[in-house]
Design a protein around this motif. Structure first.
Motif, PDB file in Angstrom:
ATOM      1  N   MET A 221       0.828  -1.204   0.000  1.00  0.00           N
ATOM      2  CA  MET A 221       0.000   0.000   0.000  1.00  0.00           C
ATOM      3  C   MET A 221       0.863   1.254   0.000  1.00  0.00           C
ATOM      4  SD  MET A 221      -3.042  -1.114  -0.275  1.00  0.00           S
ATOM      5  CE  MET A 221      -3.999   0.373   0.032  1.00  0.00           C
ATOM      6  N   GLN A 222       1.943   1.244   0.755  1.00  0.00           N
ATOM      7  CA  GLN A 222       2.832   2.412   0.773  1.00  0.00           C
ATOM      8  C   GLN A 222       3.595   2.545  -0.537  1.00  0.00           C
ATOM      9  OE1 GLN A 222       4.533   1.365   4.782  1.00  0.00           O
ATOM     10  NE2 GLN A 222       4.240   3.547   5.179  1.00  0.00           N
ATOM     11  N   ASN A 223       3.919   1.434  -1.185  1.00  0.00           N
ATOM     12  CA  ASN A 223       4.544   1.504  -2.513  1.00  0.00           C
ATOM     13  C   ASN A 223       3.621   2.186  -3.513  1.00  0.00           C
ATOM     14  OD1 ASN A 223       6.917   0.313  -1.738  1.00  0.00           O
ATOM     15  ND2 ASN A 223       6.483  -1.690  -2.637  1.00  0.00           N
ATOM     16  N   ALA A 224       2.316   2.034  -3.297  1.00  0.00           N
ATOM     17  CA  ALA A 224       1.325   2.678  -4.159  1.00  0.00           C
ATOM     18  C   ALA A 224       0.949   4.074  -3.651  1.00  0.00           C
ATOM     19  CB  ALA A 224       0.081   1.807  -4.272  1.00  0.00           C
ATOM     20  N   LYS A 225       1.711   4.569  -2.650  1.00  0.00           N
ATOM     21  CA  LYS A 225       1.557   5.929  -2.119  1.00  0.00           C
ATOM     22  C   LYS A 225       0.314   6.120  -1.266  1.00  0.00           C
ATOM     23  CE  LYS A 225       5.279   6.847  -4.409  1.00  0.00           C
ATOM     24  NZ  LYS A 225       6.576   6.802  -3.694  1.00  0.00           N
ATOM     25  N   PHE A 226      -0.132   5.059  -0.597  1.00  0.00           N
ATOM     26  CA  PHE A 226      -1.146   5.191   0.433  1.00  0.00           C
ATOM     27  C   PHE A 226      -0.449   5.322   1.788  1.00  0.00           C
ATOM     28  CE2 PHE A 226      -3.792   3.236  -2.856  1.00  0.00           C
ATOM     29  CZ  PHE A 226      -4.978   3.940  -2.719  1.00  0.00           C
ATOM     30  N   PHE A 227      -1.178   5.860   2.759  1.00  0.00           N
ATOM     31  CA  PHE A 227      -0.615   6.102   4.073  1.00  0.00           C
ATOM     32  C   PHE A 227      -1.355   5.288   5.130  1.00  0.00           C
ATOM     33  CE2 PHE A 227      -0.315   9.898   1.440  1.00  0.00           C
ATOM     34  CZ  PHE A 227       1.052  10.136   1.452  1.00  0.00           C
ATOM     35  N   PRO A 228      -0.643   4.511   5.946  1.00  0.00           N
ATOM     36  CA  PRO A 228      -1.300   3.778   7.034  1.00  0.00           C
ATOM     37  C   PRO A 228      -1.623   4.712   8.186  1.00  0.00           C
ATOM     38  CG  PRO A 228       1.061   3.417   7.119  1.00  0.00           C
ATOM     39  CD  PRO A 228       0.807   4.268   5.896  1.00  0.00           C
ATOM     40  N   ILE A 229      -2.446   4.237   9.104  1.00  0.00           N
ATOM     41  CA  ILE A 229      -2.731   4.990  10.320  1.00  0.00           C
ATOM     42  C   ILE A 229      -2.340   4.125  11.525  1.00  0.00           C
ATOM     43  CG2 ILE A 229      -4.568   6.317   9.233  1.00  0.00           C
ATOM     44  CD1 ILE A 229      -6.609   4.569  10.702  1.00  0.00           C
ATOM     45  N   THR A 230      -2.275   4.730  12.695  1.00  0.00           N
ATOM     46  CA  THR A 230      -1.760   4.018  13.867  1.00  0.00           C
ATOM     47  C   THR A 230      -2.816   3.201  14.590  1.00  0.00           C
ATOM     48  OG1 THR A 230      -2.162   5.958  15.271  1.00  0.00           O
ATOM     49  CG2 THR A 230       0.025   5.753  14.249  1.00  0.00           C
ATOM     50  N   SER A 231      -4.108   3.411  14.287  1.00  0.00           N
ATOM     51  CA  SER A 231      -5.170   2.781  15.068  1.00  0.00           C
ATOM     52  C   SER A 231      -5.833   1.580  14.404  1.00  0.00           C
ATOM     53  CB  SER A 231      -6.252   3.811  15.413  1.00  0.00           C
ATOM     54  OG  SER A 231      -6.796   4.381  14.235  1.00  0.00           O
ATOM     55  N   GLU A 232      -5.626   1.368  13.111  1.00  0.00           N
ATOM     56  CA  GLU A 232      -6.275   0.262  12.400  1.00  0.00           C
ATOM     57  C   GLU A 232      -5.313  -0.301  11.362  1.00  0.00           C
ATOM     58  OE1 GLU A 232      -9.623   2.177  10.622  1.00  0.00           O
ATOM     59  OE2 GLU A 232     -10.780   2.277  12.476  1.00  0.00           O
ATOM     60  N   TRP A 233      -4.997  -1.587  11.440  1.00  0.00           N
ATOM     61  CA  TRP A 233      -4.061  -2.172  10.467  1.00  0.00           C
ATOM     62  C   TRP A 233      -4.651  -2.219   9.063  1.00  0.00           C
ATOM     63  CZ3 TRP A 233      -6.130  -6.172   7.892  1.00  0.00           C
ATOM     64  CH2 TRP A 233      -7.053  -7.019   8.528  1.00  0.00           C
ATOM     65  N   TRP A 234      -5.968  -2.190   8.945  1.00  0.00           N
ATOM     66  CA  TRP A 234      -6.656  -2.349   7.662  1.00  0.00           C
ATOM     67  C   TRP A 234      -6.903  -1.035   6.922  1.00  0.00           C
ATOM     68  CZ3 TRP A 234      -8.804  -3.664  12.452  1.00  0.00           C
ATOM     69  CH2 TRP A 234      -9.688  -2.730  12.995  1.00  0.00           C
ATOM     70  N   HIS A 235      -6.703   0.105   7.555  1.00  0.00           N
ATOM     71  CA  HIS A 235      -7.102   1.391   6.983  1.00  0.00           C
ATOM     72  C   HIS A 235      -5.912   2.117   6.354  1.00  0.00           C
ATOM     73  CE1 HIS A 235      -9.663   5.096   6.886  1.00  0.00           C
ATOM     74  NE2 HIS A 235      -8.457   5.654   6.831  1.00  0.00           N
ATOM     75  N   PHE A 236      -6.151   2.640   5.121  1.00  0.00           N
ATOM     76  CA  PHE A 236      -5.117   3.388   4.409  1.00  0.00           C
ATOM     77  C   PHE A 236      -5.738   4.614   3.749  1.00  0.00           C
ATOM     78  CE2 PHE A 236      -3.519  -0.846   4.838  1.00  0.00           C
ATOM     79  CZ  PHE A 236      -2.164  -0.677   5.089  1.00  0.00           C
TER      80      PHE A 236
END
Length: 252
Positions: A221-236
């Motif tokens: 997901m980060q390679n595709a330029k999405f950003f993770p969040i600290t509270s949910e492993w599934w959310h970008f």
């Protein structure tokens, strides 16, 4: 699945919030998809009968599977198998995004397939209208600190309401099983929060396998330029709220 190939201009050239032209760039997609947004697209016959299909199409959103049919869709709020126990999506079985966001989802799928051809992204939630956000907020009966941590109140507006966020995991298409991520989707506990991963890994409550699977999801997901969040492993997230509000329509 019957697919029809069409040539058309799908994404208009838009301006960003600084008034500069948005440049369409070559995207790294699977051989099954388009190579440039708006140049060529495969259209699938949509069997969804939800009223939300018309809502999303009225905002010019794109069915992401029309760009890459290998993506898996399992919208958790389209039936009652969710934490609300409500079907708030009227049986919707299609994930919609603004075209640029859909392209990045396809890029993430491309990166994942390069690592393991048997793996696929599976989308649990995509664009979400604001009126659905209100229904979810009103229906969620839990302690305020937990409620605010996992669901944006309608007045704060979620990036889902602009089509600029998604909830996603990885499925092994050979065995038709989800990869172990250490918790279920929408589990309201600290073990689902990436910020606590090292703690739970050390205690043994999060297995090394689940930890590596989360890292793999974040990597593609980060390679595709999405950003993770600290509270949910599934959310970008695709962008921040300021950019989303400047560039995209709020889906009401």
């Amino acid at each position: 699945m019957l697919l029809i190939c069409l040539l058309f201009f799908g994404c208009n050239t838009n301006t960003d919030y600084n008034g500069k032209k948005m440049v369409k760039r070559q995207s790294l997609l699977t051989s099954d998809t388009i190579s440039i947004c708006g140049s060529a697209i495969k259209i699938k016959l949509n069997t969804s009968t939800s009223y939300l299909d018309s809502v999303f199409k009225s905002y010019g959103l794109v069915d992401v599977q029309s760009l890459d049919s290998t993506l898996k869709i399992d919208l958790k709020y389209a039936d009652t198998s969710n934490f609300l126990k409500l079907n708030v999506y009227d049986g919707l079985n299609t994930a919609y995004f603004p075209c640029e966001v859909a392209i990045r989802v396809c890029n993430a799928q491309f990166y994942l397939k390069q690592i393991n051809p048997n793996y696929s992204l599976i989308i649990f939630d995509a664009s979400r209208p604001l009126h659905i956000q209100q229904i979810m907020w009103d229906s969620l009966d839990m302690a305020p600190d937990i409620k605010y941590a996992y669901l944006s109140p309608p007045y704060a507006i979620s990036l889902h309401n602009y089509g600029c966020a998604l909830d996603v995991s990885i499925i092994n298409t050979k065995t038709n099983t989800l990869l172990d991520m250490g918790s279920e989707f929408d589990f309201f506990g600290k073990i689902s929060q990436p910020v606590y991963e090292w703690h739970f890994l050390k205690s043994g409550e999060l297995t090394q396998e689940a930890f590596e699977n989360r890292k793999l999801l974040r990597k593609v997901m980060q390679n595709a330029k999405f950003f993770p969040i600290t509270s949910e492993w599934w959310h970008f997230n695709y962008c921040n709220k300021e950019f989303a509000a400047a560039k995209y329509k709020l889906i009401k």
